[in-house]
Design an enzyme around this catalytic site. Structure first.
Site, mmCIF file in Angstrom:
data_model
loop_
_atom_site.group_PDB
_atom_site.id
_atom_site.type_symbol
_atom_site.label_atom_id
_atom_site.label_comp_id
_atom_site.label_asym_id
_atom_site.label_seq_id
_atom_site.Cartn_x
_atom_site.Cartn_y
_atom_site.Cartn_z
ATOM 1 N N ASP A 43 -0.033 5.028 1.039
ATOM 2 C CA ASP A 43 -0.302 6.097 2.093
ATOM 3 C C ASP A 43 -0.275 5.094 3.249
ATOM 4 O OD1 ASP A 43 -0.870 7.812 -0.010
ATOM 5 O OD2 ASP A 43 -3.128 7.124 -0.245
ATOM 6 N N ASP B 172 0.933 -1.299 -0.007
ATOM 7 C CA ASP B 172 -0.066 -0.036 0.078
ATOM 8 C C ASP B 172 0.968 1.365 0.051
ATOM 9 O OD1 ASP B 172 -2.228 1.609 0.412
ATOM 10 O OD2 ASP B 172 -1.952 1.791 2.441
#
Length: 253
Positions: A27, A25
């Protein structure tokens, strides 16, 4: 459900698990743009709620961010938060103007807030995450990003991280290919497929409970939760095999 690792138990060595790929991922895992996203969501919802409910409105909180919007596609996050406040709006269209009082209109308004913050404040990176990516990429592992954000490509470009990744699956890619977002597993599976890896030979790194659930549903070899505020137990309950507070905790020597 994986067994909870005791905090003093050693972490698995990522280069000894037979992995072919790592999927991150963005963020909150590689970049600290989560603070920009929170700021953009708060600016959006606080202004909307004040207009709707008056000065006594209940503001958008970090708990709202973590449980309702973090890790989810933007329009789904809008709908989830509004539903938590008993508000139902027409879904609208992704082409809706930011002023439109629809789920998509509010989502597009949030994107304006985010891009303003990205331009004025910039995106920071987690140095330990970058070191881990560089070290394991040098050992021949493929690297992919799976982000719900439609701004993922821009963030990777502005931070200079784009060359580190062999594939990017973001909100734009998901829409173009009709893939449901997290917590469904399809975007993680697509990221692994793009770098030629099966889930059984790939690891996922996530800071959001929705993302951890997505990776667990996809049957990945290892699901690593990074606790940037979601909570260790919540990530374990969501399906993480191990939880760390920083990727520098992994031994690569």
């Amino acid at each position: 459900m994986p067994d909870a690792r005791h905090p003093t138990d050693p972490l698995p060595r990522l280069d000894t698990l037979g992995l072919r790929a790592l999927v991150f991922d963005l963020d909150g895992v590689v970049t600290s743009t989560a603070r920009l996203h929170f700021g953009a969501w708060k600016a959006l919802f606080d202004a909307y709620l004040e207009t709707r409910d008056g000065p006594g409105f209940a503001p958008f909180t970090e708990a709202d961010y973590m449980t309702l919007v973090d890790g989810r596609p933007r329009y789904e996050g809008v709908a989830k938060f509004l539903a938590s406040r008993g508000i139902e709006l027409p879904h609208g269209s992704p082409n809706d103007a930011p002023e439109a009082e629809t789920v998509c209109g509010l989502g597009n308004r949030k994107n304006i807030h985010f891009n303003h913050l990205l331009t004025t404040q910039g995106a920071e990176v987690f140095p330990s995450s970058v070191r881990l990516i560089e070290r394991l990429k040098a050992k021949g592992l493929a690297m992919a990003v799976n982000s719900s954000s439609r701004n993922c490509q821009r963030v990777l470009e502005t931070t200079g991280l784009l060359p580190l990744f062999d594939a990017v699956v973001d909100g734009v890619y998901a829409d173009e290919h009709g893939l449901p977002g997290k917590p469904q597993p399809e975007t993680f599976l697509a990221a692994a497929r793009l770098v030629g890896a099966e889930p059984a030979t790939a690891a996922v790194f996530e800071d959001a409970v929705a993302g951890v659930r997505s990776a667990r549903a996809g049957g990945f070899r290892l699901v690593v939760g990074i606790d940037r505020g979601a909570g260790r137990q919540a990530l374990l309950d969501g399906g993480a095999d191990v939880v760390v507070t920083d990727l520098g905790e992994f031994n690569l020597d």
